[in-house]
Design a protein around this motif. Structure first.
Motif, PDB file in Angstrom:
ATOM      1  N   ILE A 163       0.864  -1.183   0.000  1.00  0.00           N
ATOM      2  CA  ILE A 163       0.000   0.000   0.000  1.00  0.00           C
ATOM      3  C   ILE A 163       0.899   1.231   0.000  1.00  0.00           C
ATOM      4  N   THR A 164       0.570   2.213  -0.850  1.00  0.00           N
ATOM      5  CA  THR A 164       1.393   3.432  -0.895  1.00  0.00           C
ATOM      6  C   THR A 164       0.514   4.683  -0.892  1.00  0.00           C
ATOM      7  N   PRO A 165       1.128   5.833  -0.567  1.00  0.00           N
ATOM      8  CA  PRO A 165       0.392   7.095  -0.518  1.00  0.00           C
ATOM      9  C   PRO A 165       0.416   7.815  -1.859  1.00  0.00           C
ATOM     10  N   TRP A 166      -0.202   9.001  -1.908  1.00  0.00           N
ATOM     11  CA  TRP A 166      -0.395   9.759  -3.140  1.00  0.00           C
ATOM     12  C   TRP A 166       0.821  10.622  -3.502  1.00  0.00           C
ATOM     13  N   ASN A 167       1.746  10.854  -2.558  1.00  0.00           N
ATOM     14  CA  ASN A 167       2.716  11.927  -2.832  1.00  0.00           C
ATOM     15  C   ASN A 167       3.806  11.565  -3.821  1.00  0.00           C
ATOM     16  N   PHE A 168       4.070  10.267  -3.982  1.00  0.00           N
ATOM     17  CA  PHE A 168       5.016   9.815  -5.015  1.00  0.00           C
ATOM     18  C   PHE A 168       4.358   8.654  -5.747  1.00  0.00           C
ATOM     19  N   ALA A 171       7.176   6.523  -7.790  1.00  0.00           N
ATOM     20  CA  ALA A 171       8.380   6.048  -7.099  1.00  0.00           C
ATOM     21  C   ALA A 171       8.039   5.108  -5.946  1.00  0.00           C
ATOM     22  N   MET A 172       6.973   5.415  -5.191  1.00  0.00           N
ATOM     23  CA  MET A 172       6.641   4.540  -4.071  1.00  0.00           C
ATOM     24  C   MET A 172       6.222   3.141  -4.544  1.00  0.00           C
ATOM     25  N   PRO A 173       5.371   3.013  -5.552  1.00  0.00           N
ATOM     26  CA  PRO A 173       5.081   1.660  -6.061  1.00  0.00           C
ATOM     27  C   PRO A 173       6.336   0.934  -6.540  1.00  0.00           C
ATOM     28  N   GLU A 266       6.874   2.249   6.430  1.00  0.00           N
ATOM     29  CA  GLU A 266       7.546   3.512   6.111  1.00  0.00           C
ATOM     30  C   GLU A 266       6.545   4.607   6.427  1.00  0.00           C
ATOM     31  N   LEU A 267       6.706   5.257   7.584  1.00  0.00           N
ATOM     32  CA  LEU A 267       5.624   6.078   8.109  1.00  0.00           C
ATOM     33  C   LEU A 267       5.971   7.573   8.107  1.00  0.00           C
ATOM     34  N   GLY A 268       5.291   8.295   9.006  1.00  0.00           N
ATOM     35  CA  GLY A 268       5.406   9.746   9.029  1.00  0.00           C
ATOM     36  C   GLY A 268       6.750  10.243   9.518  1.00  0.00           C
ATOM     37  N   THR A 299       6.698  15.618   1.302  1.00  0.00           N
ATOM     38  CA  THR A 299       7.447  14.368   1.375  1.00  0.00           C
ATOM     39  C   THR A 299       7.677  14.040   2.846  1.00  0.00           C
ATOM     40  N   CYS A 300       7.844  12.761   3.118  1.00  0.00           N
ATOM     41  CA  CYS A 300       7.992  12.292   4.497  1.00  0.00           C
ATOM     42  C   CYS A 300       9.321  12.718   5.098  1.00  0.00           C
ATOM     43  N   VAL A 301      10.271  13.100   4.228  1.00  0.00           N
ATOM     44  CA  VAL A 301      11.600  13.494   4.723  1.00  0.00           C
ATOM     45  C   VAL A 301      11.840  14.990   4.587  1.00  0.00           C
ATOM     46  N   GLU A 396       3.797  18.385  14.968  1.00  0.00           N
ATOM     47  CA  GLU A 396       3.043  17.699  13.915  1.00  0.00           C
ATOM     48  C   GLU A 396       3.719  17.853  12.552  1.00  0.00           C
ATOM     49  N   GLU A 397       3.543  16.865  11.711  1.00  0.00           N
ATOM     50  CA  GLU A 397       4.079  16.884  10.348  1.00  0.00           C
ATOM     51  C   GLU A 397       3.186  17.796   9.507  1.00  0.00           C
ATOM     52  N   THR A 398       3.737  18.924   9.038  1.00  0.00           N
ATOM     53  CA  THR A 398       2.923  19.901   8.317  1.00  0.00           C
ATOM     54  C   THR A 398       2.572  19.431   6.911  1.00  0.00           C
TER      55      THR A 398
HETATM   56  N1  LIG Z   1       8.254   6.900   5.253  1.00  0.00           N
HETATM   57  C1  LIG Z   1       8.028   7.008   3.959  1.00  0.00           C
HETATM   58  O1  LIG Z   1       8.756   6.471   3.103  1.00  0.00           O
HETATM   59  C2  LIG Z   1       6.849   7.817   3.506  1.00  0.00           C
HETATM   60  C3  LIG Z   1       6.771   8.151   2.143  1.00  0.00           C
HETATM   61  C4  LIG Z   1       5.675   8.917   1.720  1.00  0.00           C
HETATM   62  C5  LIG Z   1       4.693   9.332   2.619  1.00  0.00           C
HETATM   63  N2  LIG Z   1       4.791   8.971   3.922  1.00  0.00           N
HETATM   64  C6  LIG Z   1       3.797   9.421   4.889  1.00  0.00           C
HETATM   65  O2  LIG Z   1       2.450   9.269   4.345  1.00  0.00           O
HETATM   66  C7  LIG Z   1       1.627  10.305   4.858  1.00  0.00           C
HETATM   67  C8  LIG Z   1       0.939  11.034   3.714  1.00  0.00           C
HETATM   68  O3  LIG Z   1       0.255  10.142   2.882  1.00  0.00           O
HETATM   69  P1  LIG Z   1      -1.285   9.855   3.093  1.00  0.00           P
HETATM   70  O4  LIG Z   1      -1.978  11.037   3.663  1.00  0.00           O
HETATM   71  O5  LIG Z   1      -1.821   9.264   1.853  1.00  0.00           O
HETATM   72  O6  LIG Z   1      -1.224   8.715   4.218  1.00  0.00           O
HETATM   73  P2  LIG Z   1      -2.381   7.709   4.639  1.00  0.00           P
HETATM   74  O7  LIG Z   1      -1.799   6.864   5.687  1.00  0.00           O
HETATM   75  O8  LIG Z   1      -3.665   8.407   4.899  1.00  0.00           O
HETATM   76  O9  LIG Z   1      -2.630   6.792   3.323  1.00  0.00           O
HETATM   77  C9  LIG Z   1      -1.576   6.014   2.805  1.00  0.00           C
HETATM   78  C10 LIG Z   1      -2.187   4.836   2.051  1.00  0.00           C
HETATM   79  O10 LIG Z   1      -2.890   4.025   2.971  1.00  0.00           O
HETATM   80  C11 LIG Z   1      -4.229   3.809   2.530  1.00  0.00           C
HETATM   81  N3  LIG Z   1      -5.068   3.618   3.706  1.00  0.00           N
HETATM   82  C12 LIG Z   1      -5.607   4.555   4.517  1.00  0.00           C
HETATM   83  N4  LIG Z   1      -6.287   3.967   5.526  1.00  0.00           N
HETATM   84  C13 LIG Z   1      -6.161   2.616   5.349  1.00  0.00           C
HETATM   85  C14 LIG Z   1      -6.627   1.449   6.034  1.00  0.00           C
HETATM   86  N5  LIG Z   1      -7.364   1.531   7.145  1.00  0.00           N
HETATM   87  N6  LIG Z   1      -6.296   0.221   5.542  1.00  0.00           N
HETATM   88  C15 LIG Z   1      -5.557   0.103   4.410  1.00  0.00           C
HETATM   89  N7  LIG Z   1      -5.076   1.154   3.716  1.00  0.00           N
HETATM   90  C16 LIG Z   1      -5.388   2.400   4.187  1.00  0.00           C
HETATM   91  C17 LIG Z   1      -4.545   5.028   1.702  1.00  0.00           C
HETATM   92  O11 LIG Z   1      -5.600   4.750   0.806  1.00  0.00           O
HETATM   93  C18 LIG Z   1      -3.216   5.229   0.991  1.00  0.00           C
HETATM   94  O12 LIG Z   1      -3.134   4.369  -0.115  1.00  0.00           O
HETATM   95  C19 LIG Z   1       2.536  11.240   5.639  1.00  0.00           C
HETATM   96  O13 LIG Z   1       2.471  10.964   7.017  1.00  0.00           O
HETATM   97  C20 LIG Z   1       3.929  10.896   5.117  1.00  0.00           C
HETATM   98  O14 LIG Z   1       4.936  11.189   6.056  1.00  0.00           O
HETATM   99  C21 LIG Z   1       5.858   8.222   4.394  1.00  0.00           C
END
Ligand SMILES: NC(=O)c1ccc[n+]([C@@H]2O[C@H](COP(=O)([O-])OP(=O)(O)OC[C@H]3O[C@@H](n4cnc5c(N)ncnc54)[C@H](O)[C@@H]3O)[C@@H](O)[C@H]2O)c1
Ligand SMILES: O=C[C@H](O)CS(=O)(=O)O
Length: 495
Positions: A163-168, A171-173, A266-268, A299-301, A396-398
């Protein structure tokens, strides 16, 4: 297959087959089982770019079953065979970088030049792990008894969920596909619902590269919890690799505990960026600009807290503010744009809250401030001075283009402030005294430390955090370990 997408996007593409609106699993492009779809919108204009398959439980379970069937033969292939497929995958991504960047900018908003950079960065993981696939080495260990022979082998964990977020969005996939596939795993992947198009385009190129049917699945969905619940409970899924917020990571960790699931998180982050009196100020400002404003601060960093020592505090703020004022805010397709829109109104509201909170507690705006004449989720890059640990920006992470600058007096004081957070992903500092560099680097409680640089992300180094920024590492020679299990073979009776 004709994808219903806006002309503004289609007209920018050379190869329109990269634009996919169906889910990809079992080696086939499929509508969601119940025919559901959800809209993908351009955060810069609000226009609907495409409507994509909104997969549900039936699709997810089917994809997992097909992945299990495909994984065994993929694991039986040689590392060299897997390496060849990953190399072709890398070559195809790079050959299509222009179209992939257009799709990425359209669905996420980052400037086109930055999108190209992201595509190449993500592809570098495909290249890297295509090479590492040939080097999954084990060990022989001298027997503990005369008739014993000991061997340690490494085997792929099996079916992996990701599972990956929207910001990359690209690259994240890639950072998850590459090590999983190199290790011989099959991967069932859910992109963020805001940005599925980039991941679907990657699946199309992975198919062209020769990935066997079922080895890679991409399941767009608006029901992320349904995906999470299933992969955390289905016994076929042996591992989850998650990138996203700490809050969601914590939820998934608890859910996966029921089956003792292997995890990478890989979190906040809440990165400190420290400038000591002896730093090269121009270098430090350049580092702060890339660390803080890359990806519009999303970005997380990213530097989340900037600490300037008393001797250079005013000069640093003056130089930083002058550089910030040169940043142009606008649509990602405008070649002059440095900062696109934030991803959502929720993200903008958090930024506005952090600015208002800081001002209410005594901070001052040096440049920027709330709102932007373009409206929507466009915001002004902002520098604050007179910032204190009592403010939300300290805790907090802005995740936006806000640079709060704290003043500090001593090394001991700033190390204590820098470590005063539950996060531990990245930290940065600028200094030239070699003894201080070692002291500070060793005391900072983070997984990654940039020293006299604001840009640390590369496929050759282990990316990851400590504390509540998660565990596991992506990239580097360590990155495969999270997708492998060690097996100890003890042979007796050798006489
Ligand atoms: N450490 C890293 O490498 C890294 C990289 C990029 C972003 N981030 C972090 O991600 C956050 C920003 O991205 P975001 O707002 O999309 O994060 P988010 O945690 O809200 O969502 C991330 C992913 O998880 C999914 N998701 C949300 N709730 C879920 C659940 N209950 N079960 C399964 N999947 C679920 C979302 O659909 C999305 O695909 C920031 O905190 C940032 O620091 C960390
Ligand atoms: O959001 C953080 C990602 O890991 C992006 S990068 O690796 O820092 O480019």
């Amino acid at each position: 297959m004709t994808v219903l997408a806006t002309r503004s996007l289609l007209d920018r593409l050379s190869d329109r087959t990269l634009l996919r609106d169906q889910a990809f699993y079992g080696g086939e492009w499929r509508d969601a089982g119940n025919g559901a779809q959800f809209d993908v919108t351009n955060p810069s204009t609000g226009e609907v770019l495409a409507r994509v398959a909104d997969t549900g439980l039936e699709d997810i379970r089917r994809a997992i079953d097909l992945a299990e069937a495909a994984q065994k033969d993929w694991a039986a292939a040689t590392g060299k065979e897997r390496a060849a497929v990953l190399r072709r995958f890398f070559d195809l991504v790079m050959a299509n970088i222009d179209d992939l960047a257009v799709i990425l900018t359209a669905e996420m908003g980052k400037p086109l030049s930055e999108a190209r950079g992201e595509i190449a960065y993500g592809a570098s993981y495909l290249e890297w792990f295509g090479e590492e696939a040939k080097r999954v080495y084990g060990d022989t260990i001298p027997g503990h008894q005369r008739d014993k022979r000991i061997v340690v082998v490494k085997q792929p964990v099996g079916v992996v969920a990701a599972i990956t977020p929207w910001n990359f969005p690209s690259a994240m996939p890639c950072r998850k596909f590459a090590p999983a596939l190199a290790a011989g795993c099959a991967i069932v992947f859910k992109p963020a619902m805001e940005t599925p198009l980039s991941a679907l385009a990657l699946a199309h190129l992975g198919e062209q590269a020769g990935l066997p049917k079922g080895v890679l699945s991409v399941l767009p969905t608006s029901r992320s919890r349904v995906f999470g619940d299933e992969v955390c409970s289905n016994p076929i899924v042996k591992k989850l690799t998650f990138t996203g917020s700490t809050e969601v990571g914590r939820t998934l960790m608890a859910q996966g505990a029921q089956k003792i699931m292997k995890l990478s998180l890989e979190l906040g982050g809440n990165a400190p960026f420290i400038v000591f009196d002896d730093a090269d100020l121009d270098e430090a400002v350049q580092g702060a600009m890339i660390s803080k404003f890359r990806n519009n601060g999303q970005t997380c960093v990213c530097a989340n807290r900037i600490y300037a020592q008393a001797g250079i505090y005013d000069a640093f703020i003056e130089k930083l503010s002058a550089a910030v004022e040169t940043l142009k805010v606008g649509d990602g397709f405008d070649p002059d744009t440095a900062l696109g829109p934030l991803i959502s109104t929720r993200a903008k509201a958090k930024l506005d809250d952090h600015i208002a909170d800081a001002l209410s507690l005594g901070a001052e705006i040096v440049v920027g401030g709330e709102g932007h004449e373009l409206g929507g989720t466009f915001v002004r890059p902002t520098v604050l001075k007179g910032v204190t640990p009592a403010m939300k920006v300290a805790r907090e992470e802005t995740f936006a283009p806000l640079a709060p600058v704290f003043r500090f007096e001593t090394e001991e004081q700033v190390v204590a402030m820098a470590n005063d957070t539950e996060f531990g992903l990245a930290a940065y500092f600028y200094a030239r005294d070699i003894a201080q560099v070692w002291r500070v680097a060793e005391q900072l409680e983070y997984g990654m430390v940039g020293i006299n640089t604001g840009l640390i992300s590369t496929e050759v180094a282990p990316f990851g955090g400590v504390k509540q920024s998660g565990f596991g590492r992506e990239g580097s020679k360590y990155g495969l370990d999270d997708f492998l299990s060690l097996k100890y073979l003890c042979m007796g009776g050798v006489r």
